[in-house]
Scaffold this active site. Structure first.
Site, PDB file in Angstrom:
ATOM      1  CG  ASP A 103      -1.957   0.879   0.977  1.00  0.00           C
ATOM      2  OD1 ASP A 103      -3.359   0.812   1.531  1.00  0.00           O
ATOM      3  OD2 ASP A 103      -1.750   2.167   1.948  1.00  0.00           O
ATOM      4  CE  LYS A 131      -5.166  -0.602  -0.817  1.00  0.00           C
ATOM      5  NZ  LYS A 131      -4.888  -1.021   0.242  1.00  0.00           N
TER       6      LYS A 131
HETATM    7  P1  5GP Z   1       2.230  -0.348   3.701  1.00  0.00           P
HETATM    8  O1  5GP Z   1       3.298  -0.729   5.032  1.00  0.00           O
HETATM    9  O2  5GP Z   1       1.986  -0.671   2.355  1.00  0.00           O
HETATM   10  O3  5GP Z   1       1.023   0.758   3.704  1.00  0.00           O
HETATM   11  O4  5GP Z   1       0.524  -1.981   3.778  1.00  0.00           O
HETATM   12  C1  5GP Z   1       1.321  -3.201   3.996  1.00  0.00           C
HETATM   13  C2  5GP Z   1       0.267  -3.642   4.960  1.00  0.00           C
HETATM   14  O5  5GP Z   1      -0.994  -3.031   5.091  1.00  0.00           O
HETATM   15  C3  5GP Z   1      -0.089  -4.893   4.507  1.00  0.00           C
HETATM   16  O6  5GP Z   1       1.255  -5.864   4.601  1.00  0.00           O
HETATM   17  C4  5GP Z   1      -1.189  -5.526   4.618  1.00  0.00           C
HETATM   18  O7  5GP Z   1      -1.305  -5.844   6.014  1.00  0.00           O
HETATM   19  C5  5GP Z   1      -1.980  -3.980   5.106  1.00  0.00           C
HETATM   20  N1  5GP Z   1      -2.826  -3.392   3.827  1.00  0.00           N
HETATM   21  C6  5GP Z   1      -2.643  -3.445   3.494  1.00  0.00           C
HETATM   22  N2  5GP Z   1      -3.768  -1.753   2.352  1.00  0.00           N
HETATM   23  C7  5GP Z   1      -4.560  -3.463   3.016  1.00  0.00           C
HETATM   24  C8  5GP Z   1      -5.639  -3.253   1.941  1.00  0.00           C
HETATM   25  O8  5GP Z   1      -6.389  -3.034   1.295  1.00  0.00           O
HETATM   26  N3  5GP Z   1      -6.452  -4.405   3.016  1.00  0.00           N
HETATM   27  C9  5GP Z   1      -5.628  -5.102   3.981  1.00  0.00           C
HETATM   28  N4  5GP Z   1      -6.776  -6.210   4.416  1.00  0.00           N
HETATM   29  N5  5GP Z   1      -4.767  -4.984   4.837  1.00  0.00           N
HETATM   30  C10 5GP Z   1      -3.875  -4.251   4.195  1.00  0.00           C
END
Ligand code: 5GP
Ligand code: MG
Length: 176
Positions: A103, A131
């Site tokens: 994300d 994303k």
């Molecule tokens: P980032 O550190 O890239 O912002 O987020 C990554 C982590 O956030 C992922 O490993 C996941 O656990 C959680 N995450 C991010 N987007 C989503 C989503 O749309 N749905 C869910 N269930 N978890 C998400």
């Protein structure tokens, strides 16, 4: 479908997800001919991705897991913590991290940091979901199975408040 306090609707079915995983497993295999990569799954969300990926990985490999945390409910807190480290020695290894979803990229950054302190031979990342509109980091993701819109999803290992990981298909937050 209701999960905890929110309403979700079907978005991708298991067969679409799994054919994308098979494609990525073959892409990785082509790049790691005559090598034995160490695949590092990021718990909890990647358990299903890792299992399906390994089913289609036709060459020598090893599998391990790490656990990090950054999400509470729907949005990233930005706090990423290593809860469980890779137990194997990673020295001299070709590391391929298997993530459920990228994300903002904060979790990924923490993983890069974790491995950059060690004397590894190579590093790559493969993510099941990505994303593109949310990702703000410089690191180029090496392998992506499926691009998603900037919406919250559950299922196929991903949770909302620890619920929904068992769902075979992927569901997206319903805009009321
Ligand atoms: P980032 O550190 O890239 O912002 O987020 C990554 C982590 O956030 C992922 O490993 C996941 O656990 C959680 N995450 C991010 N987007 C989503 C989503 O749309 N749905 C869910 N269930 N978890 C998400
Ligand atoms: Mg995760």
């Amino acid at each position: 479908m209701r999960i905890a306090d929110l309403e979700f609707e079907p978005f991708l079915d298991q067969s679409e997800i799994e054919s994308a995983i098979e494609r990525v497993a073959k892409e990785v295999a082509d790049d790691y001919l005559n090598k034995t990569p160490l695949f590092v799954g990021v718990l909890n969300g990647s358990f299903r991705f890792v299992s399906e990926f390994i089913k289609h990985y036709p060459q020598s490999c090893e599998v391990s897991f790490v656990k990090l945390s950054s999400y509470q409910g729907l949005s990233s807190t930005g706090i990423v913590e290593t809860l469980l480290d890779v137990s194997e020695s990673v020295e001299g290894r070709d590391i391929v991290v298997l993530e459920d979803i990228i994300d903002s990229g904060r979790t990924l950054q923490e993983l890069i940091h974790l491995f950059s302190a060690q004397n590894i031979s190579s590093f790559a990342i493969a993510t099941l979901f990505f994303k593109p509109s949310k990702y703000k980091k410089e690191y180029q993701i090496n392998y992506k199975a499926i691009d998603l819109p900037d919406e919250f999803v559950v299922g196929y290992g991903l949770d909302y408040k620890e619920k929904g990981r068992e769902l075979n298909d992927l569901y997206i937050l319903k805009n009321s």
